[in-house]
Design a protein around this motif. Structure first.
Motif: not given
Length: 387
Positions: A264, A295, A300, A303, A308
């Motif tokens: 992100y 991660t 994340t 995740y 992703h």
């Protein structure tokens, strides 16, 4: 350099050649031996002078003996594929280091939303986009082996403490041109890159995140510290400009690569400007996402590789056709070190990818050593197999 004396030697040779030729022409070759001596002696001096002058000038830039090898390498790289790579930070720069061994047609499109460290201080002082990741990528694509270390040099005292030479170099170019896009163009030209490095936008934008609980946070550092499940990220203000070279590179590309890197705060921000998104959506080149190995806390947590991929597709408006996922075991001592930081391996389940019709390249893409990082050679070998 001794260019002047060699130039004079070449000039003397040309003069002697001319005198000898003048003596021979009227007699059509029937004169004595001395005109022939002037002719061939002058020619020899001219050739030697020009050869020595070229060596002397080349010595200012490289060892003359290296020129044939450099020419051969350059010609080989000229035949390489046209690749556009999106991202920022360590992940993208590692991919670039691998790509520059195969092509000079790489374009790096770099996120410019970082607001921490040296970059954050310079943003506040000069009102420009983030320069740190751009500098890392410039160093990665440089054709000179000493430049990465030079650009990464960090001052440890005085008013410059914490700043890197590379960051200050790019800010200096910005000050000189008063135009960030032009500063980046000059940096590309000065550093003699095997490709080009461009910002996602030349405008000073910030990253804003909206979380699943409805909260909103502005700034990369604040986003990482906020923790929580991120719903989406966007740029503030919405940039109006991208560099035309970026759009041209995407249109001509034979391969588009996303990542690896912080999902992100590096990968997604690198393609958030609307003109870039539209260009990627319309591009004919295959789109590949390189999933992270681990991660990242506050960004994340928990995740999977599929999550992703879904986040990338949601923000881009185009689904990657190929996803590269590391599936080989990671040494236990490495896992323990990362677990202490709240970082864990990105898990992989092939079923949701198969349901979406996405091709997944699995294998060992980690570089040997104490860190969980992608190996530039392994990743690029897999990527170039798609071209």
């Amino acid at each position: 350099m001794r260019v002047k004396r060699f130039a004079l030697l070449a000039l003397l040779g040309v003069l002697l050649f001319g005198v000898g030729l003048a003596e021979l022409l009227p007699t059509l070759g029937l004169g004595g031996p001395w005109p022939w001596g002037l002719l061939f002696g002058g020619l020899l001096l001219a050739v030697l002078g020009i050869w020595a002058m070229n060596r002397s000038m080349l010595a200012a830039f490289t060892e003359p003996e290296e020129v044939p090898e450099r020419v051969y390498v350059r010609r080989r790289l000229e035949r390489g594929p046209k690749v556009v790579a999106f991202g920022g930070g360590t992940g993208l720069s590692r991919v670039l280091r691998g790509l520059k061994e195969h092509t000079v047609h790489t374009t790096a499109l770099v996120a410019v939303t970082d607001d921490g460290g040296s970059t954050g201080r310079l943003r506040l002082s000069y009102g420009l986009p983030a320069v740190g990741d751009l500098v890392d990528c410039l160093a990665a694509l440089s054709d000179h082996p000493a430049l990465p270390e030079l650009l990464a040099h960090r001052f440890d005292r005085g008013e410059l403490k914490g700043h890197t030479f590379g960051n200050l170099f790019l800010v200096t170019l910005f000050e000189a041109s008063e135009d960030f896009a032009e500063a980046v163009r000059r940096a590309n030209a000065i550093l003699n890159l095997r490709g080009q490095v461009l910002p996602a936008t030349p405008e000073a934008v910030r990253l804003k995140a909206r979380f699943q609980d409805g909260g909103e946070v502005v700034g990369e550092v604040a986003i990482r510290e906020r923790r929580g499940r991120i719903r989406e990220v966007f740029l503030e203000p919405e940039p109006e400009a991208v560099m035309p070279e970026a759009l041209e590179a995407i249109a001509r590309a034979e391969l588009l690569v996303l990542g690896p890197g912080s999902l992100y705060t590096s990968v997604i921000p690198s393609f958030l400007p609307k003109p870039l998104q539209k260009a990627v959506q319309q591009a004919k080149a295959p789109l590949v996402y390189v999933a992270n190995l681990m991660t990242e806390p506050g960004e994340t947590d928990g995740y999977t590789a599929y999550e992703h991929y879904k986040a990338v597709a949601y923000h881009l408006g185009r689904r990657p056709e190929v996803v590269l996922v590391h599936t080989a075991p990671i040494p236990e001592e490495v896992l323990k070190r990362y677990a202490a930081e709240g970082r864990h391996p990105v898990t992989f389940d092939p079923r949701p990818f198969a349901a979406d019709g996405v091709r997944v390249l699995t294998g060992d893409f980690r570089e040997e050593g104490p860190l969980a990082q992608h190996d530039p050679k392994k990743v690029v070998q897999a990527l170039l197999g798609l071209v």
